[in-house]
Enzyme design. Structure first.
Site, PDB file in Angstrom:
ATOM      1  N   GLN A 256       0.845  -1.189   0.000  1.00  0.00           N
ATOM      2  CA  GLN A 256       0.000   0.000   0.000  1.00  0.00           C
ATOM      3  C   GLN A 256       0.887   1.248   0.000  1.00  0.00           C
ATOM      4  O   GLN A 256       2.075   1.180   0.304  1.00  0.00           O
ATOM      5  CB  GLN A 256      -0.932  -0.055   1.222  1.00  0.00           C
ATOM      6  CG  GLN A 256      -1.892   1.091   1.373  1.00  0.00           C
ATOM      7  CD  GLN A 256      -1.336   2.200   2.235  1.00  0.00           C
ATOM      8  OE1 GLN A 256      -0.332   2.033   2.942  1.00  0.00           O
ATOM      9  NE2 GLN A 256      -1.953   3.360   2.180  1.00  0.00           N
TER      10      GLN A 256
ATOM     11  N   SER B 218       1.729   3.760   1.730  1.00  0.00           N
ATOM     12  CA  SER B 218       2.606   4.212   2.809  1.00  0.00           C
ATOM     13  C   SER B 218       3.768   3.260   3.075  1.00  0.00           C
ATOM     14  O   SER B 218       4.699   3.607   3.802  1.00  0.00           O
ATOM     15  CB  SER B 218       1.801   4.354   4.111  1.00  0.00           C
ATOM     16  OG  SER B 218       1.424   3.076   4.606  1.00  0.00           O
ATOM     17  N   LYS B 219       3.731   2.064   2.481  1.00  0.00           N
ATOM     18  CA  LYS B 219       4.685   1.025   2.849  1.00  0.00           C
ATOM     19  C   LYS B 219       6.077   1.293   2.291  1.00  0.00           C
ATOM     20  O   LYS B 219       6.266   2.031   1.321  1.00  0.00           O
ATOM     21  CB  LYS B 219       4.189  -0.337   2.365  1.00  0.00           C
ATOM     22  CG  LYS B 219       2.862  -0.775   2.982  1.00  0.00           C
ATOM     23  CD  LYS B 219       2.940  -0.856   4.486  1.00  0.00           C
ATOM     24  CE  LYS B 219       1.741  -1.554   5.117  1.00  0.00           C
ATOM     25  NZ  LYS B 219       0.481  -0.846   4.916  1.00  0.00           N
ATOM     26  N   ASN B 220       7.073   0.642   2.907  1.00  0.00           N
ATOM     27  CA  ASN B 220       8.471   0.831   2.505  1.00  0.00           C
ATOM     28  C   ASN B 220       8.711   0.402   1.062  1.00  0.00           C
ATOM     29  O   ASN B 220       9.595   0.926   0.390  1.00  0.00           O
ATOM     30  CB  ASN B 220       9.392   0.045   3.428  1.00  0.00           C
ATOM     31  CG  ASN B 220       9.289   0.480   4.874  1.00  0.00           C
ATOM     32  OD1 ASN B 220       8.307   1.085   5.291  1.00  0.00           O
ATOM     33  ND2 ASN B 220      10.300   0.175   5.662  1.00  0.00           N
TER      34      ASN B 220
END
Length: 447
Positions: free
Chosen positions: A226, A228-230
């Protein structure tokens, strides 16, 4: 050589090598503490924080345009999804991988592959994103909440055993913030009790437990990509496993129950359309080229920040279990003690940080207090499966399941992973800001 000891020495060494402990440095910190914080009219200490995300380069643009021009946008006639899931499984050290539409669908798919359904109970953490719970509820199973270890922010593995009943069919720990849960204890319980473990590693890209990538240690591991993920593609997810039968079940379920090539029937089971697009897979392959470098930057900055913050009364950075040989730092988490800040409530502390140019949040709220849980367990489907008396019993268990978690939800503070992509000086400025907020907390609390 003990990998845990080596990792801790490397982690602490990185922080010590970067820290400024000279007389000049102490003098600078003293001047900063004497100056008023931004919320009281002072100059913000972090005027240009690292917040831009995602990072986009020409490699990302080319990957997207190449798929666009190919006309093969769906995994059924494309190649990028297969290429990504193979690369991701190899990066984690797993035999098999499957790309999914998002992390929630990775969890949903994994529970289906294990046959979790009505009448079953699934052990879940109290401190987690709601998707961990929703995946269980979609199966008409019962989520059984286990309290939180406040020092680590993770499920308290010492309390799992007492939550197991004859109905327990799965243990579903989440590696919150990218820091691994206590996998030694959790996997041992699973092996001894014959209960499969699904790792919710949606926040834990490249995190490690005793030198092995998390997500690869349980029966199945689930990831989210998603926005926001790294590692991100806007939406997206993945399942990894070493079990060939389970990956076949996952692959079929996420593709509307289609049979494997060569089977006599077109559909082998029920299913859903949870496929990743070729566009997302191409973006993930491009984003993966910088994932390791970004992870190393977070490692170094987290070490520096931890060294500074653990010296501030009232600030307690989240601890890691001895088996953690790498934290993914999707979140940098710490606990805030208002009594050490002249009674300044956490909300006031967060406002003071924001004034300094530092984005922070209070993290999760107790899921067991959310009205949707009662509404779901009192729904027509659940009443038909379990009966009112059993459902009331489960609701009572939920209410009593998380006293430590409730306390953590009142004191937690998060920085997101982009905070750790700044330059090393940003970490000192963050710590300096917290120090001067504490110094002037008696004035801030009156605002």
């Amino acid at each position: 050589m003990n990998p845990d000891r080596t990792s801790r020495r490397r982690f602490l060494g990185a922080g010590l090598a970067l820290s400024g402990t000279s007389a000049l440095g102490r003098s600078t910190h003293a001047r900063i503490n004497d100056s008023p914080p931004a919320i009281l009219g002072g100059t913000p200490l972090l005027s240009n924080p690292r917040t831009a995300w995602p990072i986009i380069g020409e490699i990302d643009v080319k990957a997207w345009v190449d798929v666009l021009r190919s006309g093969k946008w769906n995994r059924l006639n494309g190649t990028k999804a297969v290429e990504f899931e193979t690369a991701w499984a190899e990066r984690l050290g797993s035999r098999f991988g499957l790309a999914t539409a998002n992390g929630t669908s990775a969890l949903f798919t994994s529970l289906n592959a294990l046959g979790v359904g009505p009448g079953d109970e699934v052990i879940v953490p109290s401190y987690t994103f709601v998707a961990t719970i929703n995946a269980v509820l979609l199966q008409h199973a019962i989520p059984v909440f286990v309290d939180t270890d406040r020092e680590t922010f993770q499920i308290d593995a010492r309390k799992i055993e007492q939550a197991i009943t004859p109905r327990t069919t799965c243990i579903l720990p989440a590696h919150i913030g990218g820091s691994p849960a206590d996998l030694d204890a959790i996997l041992e319980i699973g092996r001894r009790r014959g209960i499969p473990v699904i790792e919710d590693a949606c926040q834990a890209h490249l995190a490690e437990w005793r030198g092995k990538r998390v997500g690869s240690l349980g029966t199945l591991g689930c990831f989210s990509f998603q926005a926001s993920k790294n590692l991100n593609s806007g939406e997206g997810g993945a399942v990894v496993t070493d079990d060939e039968r389970l990956i076949q079940e996952c692959r079929s379920f996420h593709n509307n129950g289609r049979s494997a090539p060569g089977d006599s029937s077109l559909y082998s089971r029920n299913g859903c359309n949870l496929r990743l697009t070729e566009f997302q897979a191409a973006l993930l392959l491009a984003q993966m080229t910088r994932l390791d470098a970004q992870s190393k930057t977070r490692d170094v900055n987290a070490a520096r920040l931890t060294e500074r913050l653990q010296a501030i009364p009232g600030i307690q950075p989240a601890k890691q279990y001895p088996g953690c040989t790498r934290n993914a730092y999707h979140l940098y988490m710490f606990r805030y003690d208002a009594t050490q800040f002249s009674g300044l409530p956490r909300a006031g502390f967060l406002r003071a940080l924001s004034a300094e140019g530092i984005a922070a949040s209070g993290g999760y709220t107790p899921l067991t207090d959310e009205p949707f849980l009662r509404a779901t367990l009192e729904s027509k489907g659940y009443r038909a499966i379990y009966g009112r008396e059993l459902l009331e019993h489960h609701l009572d268990r939920m209410k009593a399941s998380g006293p430590e978690n409730a306390e953590l939800c009142r004191e937690a503070v998060w920085f997101t992973q982009t905070t750790l992509l700044g330059d090393p000086g940003d970490m000192d400025r963050i710590a300096d800001a917290i120090e001067r907020i504490r110094t002037h907390a008696d004035r801030i609390v009156k605002l």
